[in-house]
Scaffold this motif. Structure first.
Motif, PDB file in Angstrom:
ATOM      1  N   THR A   1      -3.524   1.047  -9.178  1.00 13.34           N
ATOM      2  CA  THR A   1      -3.762  -0.522  -8.290  1.00 13.34           C
ATOM      3  C   THR A   1      -4.379  -1.171  -9.267  1.00 13.34           C
TER       4      THR A   1
ATOM      5  N   PRO B   1      -3.621   6.633  -8.078  1.00 14.60           N
ATOM      6  CA  PRO B   1      -5.267   5.092  -7.841  1.00 14.60           C
ATOM      7  C   PRO B   1      -5.352   4.367  -9.162  1.00 14.60           C
TER       8      PRO B   1
ATOM      9  N   THR C   1      -0.978  -1.103  -4.682  1.00 19.38           N
ATOM     10  CA  THR C   1      -2.880  -0.790  -3.349  1.00 19.38           C
ATOM     11  C   THR C   1      -2.883   0.851  -3.750  1.00 19.38           C
TER      12      THR C   1
ATOM     13  N   GLN D   1       0.785   6.117  -0.603  1.00 24.85           N
ATOM     14  CA  GLN D   1       0.121   7.189  -1.326  1.00 24.85           C
ATOM     15  C   GLN D   1      -0.201   7.378  -2.533  1.00 24.85           C
TER      16      GLN D   1
ATOM     17  N   LEU E   1       0.911  -1.459  -0.094  1.00 22.16           N
ATOM     18  CA  LEU E   1      -0.393  -0.267   0.096  1.00 22.16           C
ATOM     19  C   LEU E   1       0.799   1.306   0.296  1.00 22.16           C
TER      20      LEU E   1
ATOM     21  N   SER F   1      -3.230   4.404  -2.795  1.00 20.28           N
ATOM     22  CA  SER F   1      -4.404   4.710  -1.586  1.00 20.28           C
ATOM     23  C   SER F   1      -4.469   5.751  -0.683  1.00 20.28           C
ATOM     24  N   SER F   2      -4.484   7.127  -0.306  1.00 19.21           N
ATOM     25  CA  SER F   2      -4.857   7.671   0.447  1.00 19.21           C
ATOM     26  C   SER F   2      -5.348   7.589   1.378  1.00 19.21           C
TER      27      SER F   2
END
Length: 122
Positions: free
Chosen positions: A90, A87, A119, A13, A11, A121-122
């Protein structure tokens, strides 16, 4: 038999970086190309980036100038450096290798890794 073992992913950001690696092992005579594909939910698997043993590269338009594929031919390993992640990057990322086996020279087979989740994502 041949195995492709992937590592990396996770993961991150948006705007961040991740790196993936994939090592091929087994009864390998040669590898003409190694690279990465990805598959997002509900979408088809697509090429991300690939590199031939001679150094020729191919990138999806969506990742040009952000991702870099490299290889260590001596280690049968391919890497993917992913920068400025978005994003829409992803997906599950799959390593691919086009391999000639020691016991079947003159024929190439496509092998796949098990996939690793990326992934953004924030």
């Amino acid at each position: 038999q041949v195995q492709l073992v992937e590592s990396g992913g996770g993961l991150v950001q948006p705007g961040g970086s991740l790196s993936l690696s994939c090592a091929a092992s087994g009864s390998i005579f040669s590898i003409s190309a190694m690279g990465w594909y990805r598959q997002a939910p509900g979408k088809q698997r697509e090429l991300v980036a690939a590199r031939t043993s001679g150094g020729r590269t191919n990138y999806a338009d969506s990742v040009k100038d952000r991702f870099t594929v490299s290889r260590d031919n001596a280690k049968n390993t391919v890497y993917l450096q992913m920068n400025s992640l978005k994003p829409e990057d992803t997906a599950v990322y799959y390593c691919n290798a086009r391999i000639t086996l020691v016991q079947a020279q003159g024929v190439e087979y496509d092998y796949w890794g098990q996939g690793t989740q990326v992934t953004v994502s924030s």
